[in-house]
Design a protein around this motif. Sequence first.
Motif, PDB file in Angstrom:
ATOM      1  N   GLY A  56     -51.864 -44.955  53.714  1.00  0.00           N
ATOM      2  CA  GLY A  56     -50.984 -45.992  53.125  1.00  0.00           C
ATOM      3  C   GLY A  56     -50.904 -45.778  51.514  1.00  0.00           C
ATOM      4  N   THR A  57     -51.605 -45.144  50.830  1.00  0.00           N
ATOM      5  CA  THR A  57     -51.194 -44.928  49.471  1.00  0.00           C
ATOM      6  C   THR A  57     -50.432 -43.926  49.279  1.00  0.00           C
ATOM      7  OG1 THR A  57     -53.292 -46.273  48.763  1.00  0.00           O
ATOM      8  CG2 THR A  57     -52.247 -44.628  47.098  1.00  0.00           C
ATOM      9  N   ASN A  58     -50.924 -42.727  50.079  1.00  0.00           N
ATOM     10  CA  ASN A  58     -50.425 -41.196  49.758  1.00  0.00           C
ATOM     11  C   ASN A  58     -48.989 -40.970  50.488  1.00  0.00           C
ATOM     12  OD1 ASN A  58     -52.500 -41.303  48.298  1.00  0.00           O
ATOM     13  ND2 ASN A  58     -53.482 -39.463  49.285  1.00  0.00           N
ATOM     14  N   LEU A  59     -48.869 -41.801  51.575  1.00  0.00           N
ATOM     15  CA  LEU A  59     -47.494 -41.196  52.335  1.00  0.00           C
ATOM     16  C   LEU A  59     -46.926 -42.564  52.780  1.00  0.00           C
ATOM     17  CD1 LEU A  59     -46.091 -39.177  53.861  1.00  0.00           C
ATOM     18  CD2 LEU A  59     -47.591 -39.491  56.034  1.00  0.00           C
ATOM     19  N   ARG A  60     -47.381 -43.811  53.221  1.00  0.00           N
ATOM     20  CA  ARG A  60     -46.446 -44.863  53.505  1.00  0.00           C
ATOM     21  C   ARG A  60     -46.156 -45.353  52.131  1.00  0.00           C
ATOM     22  NH1 ARG A  60     -50.047 -49.111  55.812  1.00  0.00           N
ATOM     23  NH2 ARG A  60     -50.645 -49.526  53.758  1.00  0.00           N
ATOM     24  N   ALA A  61     -46.625 -45.679  51.170  1.00  0.00           N
ATOM     25  CA  ALA A  61     -46.100 -46.138  50.080  1.00  0.00           C
ATOM     26  C   ALA A  61     -44.984 -45.308  49.345  1.00  0.00           C
ATOM     27  CB  ALA A  61     -47.228 -46.192  49.036  1.00  0.00           C
ATOM     28  N   PRO A  62     -45.130 -44.131  49.223  1.00  0.00           N
ATOM     29  CA  PRO A  62     -43.941 -43.478  48.699  1.00  0.00           C
ATOM     30  C   PRO A  62     -42.637 -43.416  49.612  1.00  0.00           C
ATOM     31  CG  PRO A  62     -45.941 -41.952  48.664  1.00  0.00           C
ATOM     32  CD  PRO A  62     -46.018 -43.215  49.324  1.00  0.00           C
ATOM     33  N   PHE A  63     -43.050 -43.601  51.045  1.00  0.00           N
ATOM     34  CA  PHE A  63     -41.583 -43.593  52.096  1.00  0.00           C
ATOM     35  C   PHE A  63     -41.197 -44.816  51.814  1.00  0.00           C
ATOM     36  CE2 PHE A  63     -39.571 -45.227  55.678  1.00  0.00           C
ATOM     37  CZ  PHE A  63     -38.859 -44.350  56.031  1.00  0.00           C
ATOM     38  N   SER A  85     -52.197 -36.558  54.413  1.00  0.00           N
ATOM     39  CA  SER A  85     -51.219 -37.006  53.923  1.00  0.00           C
ATOM     40  C   SER A  85     -50.313 -36.407  52.905  1.00  0.00           C
ATOM     41  CB  SER A  85     -52.068 -38.401  52.937  1.00  0.00           C
ATOM     42  OG  SER A  85     -52.489 -37.785  51.732  1.00  0.00           O
ATOM     43  N   LYS A  86     -50.796 -35.406  52.111  1.00  0.00           N
ATOM     44  CA  LYS A  86     -50.003 -34.571  51.502  1.00  0.00           C
ATOM     45  C   LYS A  86     -49.005 -33.616  52.192  1.00  0.00           C
ATOM     46  CE  LYS A  86     -51.019 -36.088  47.266  1.00  0.00           C
ATOM     47  NZ  LYS A  86     -50.086 -36.569  46.459  1.00  0.00           N
ATOM     48  N   SER A  87     -49.504 -33.273  53.408  1.00  0.00           N
ATOM     49  CA  SER A  87     -48.723 -32.465  54.171  1.00  0.00           C
ATOM     50  C   SER A  87     -47.350 -33.395  54.539  1.00  0.00           C
ATOM     51  CB  SER A  87     -49.404 -31.822  55.405  1.00  0.00           C
ATOM     52  OG  SER A  87     -50.322 -30.839  55.105  1.00  0.00           O
ATOM     53  N   GLY A  88     -47.655 -34.475  54.951  1.00  0.00           N
ATOM     54  CA  GLY A  88     -46.577 -35.419  55.410  1.00  0.00           C
ATOM     55  C   GLY A  88     -45.739 -35.691  54.250  1.00  0.00           C
ATOM     56  N   LEU A  89     -46.260 -35.683  53.227  1.00  0.00           N
ATOM     57  CA  LEU A  89     -45.350 -36.241  52.044  1.00  0.00           C
ATOM     58  C   LEU A  89     -44.421 -34.994  51.483  1.00  0.00           C
ATOM     59  CD1 LEU A  89     -44.555 -37.850  49.735  1.00  0.00           C
ATOM     60  CD2 LEU A  89     -46.480 -37.274  48.164  1.00  0.00           C
TER      61      LEU A  89
END
Length: 250
Positions: free
Chosen positions: A115-122, A160-164
């Motif tokens: 949620g913090t590392n990927l969903r929030a940036p999106f 999460s970082k790969s997704g980002l």
Amino acid sequence: MPMTTPAPVALITGAAHRLGAHTARHLHGRGWNIVIHYRSRRDQAEALASELNQQREDSATTIQADLSDPEAITPLAEQAIAAWGRLNGLLNNASVFYPNPTEKAGISDWDTVMGTNLRAPFFLGQACLPALREARGAIVNLIDIYSQRPLADHPLYCASKSGLASLTLSWAKDLAPDVRVNGVSPGAILWPEGDAEIDPQYQQSILAKTPLARTGKPDDIAGAIAFLLCDAPFVTGQILSVDGGRSLNM
């Protein structure tokens, strides 16, 4: 009197300390106004804003938001844009990092880390998009060498970082030509703190694989971010490794 160009505005998540604070100071030194996002470090965030405002009046402000809460994202974007009526840059710097071995990780770990590392940036990028398009601005996402070289017992963080990283490349295509999107992938800069602290022996093993044989400095990351936001109008869809060459030995 000659017209003056308004200062560009950057929203930096997780800007109260560590790399976020260094980047806030660096961009502020280049004439940017800074929206300092924080979750729980109110005193540090307000001290940083006071420091920057003493250097240049009305050039920094703070906004509190818990990025793991989906309901907090849109208000954060709205307040950031309202601060000076524009937004030229978004730096998705905030992240959660702690071990979560597969056998022990729970739904709450998934929700917090992803949620913090990927969903929030999106969704923050989505909420900021109209203002960024109007300004023909840019997004920079903080990735990590562990997006390519997984760290043991950190599967959710690495995912999460790969997704980002993938999101960075997707956005670079989808948001062009109005918004540029790039990433910065740090190597060993500041070692994790608290429960996420890395064993000293492992730290030495990392440096042994780093051609420059040392840790980097926070200003190395801040400078790379500033380059992508300020000095690279023809650069998009790139993830810049700032790792002392460690990615050569992956």
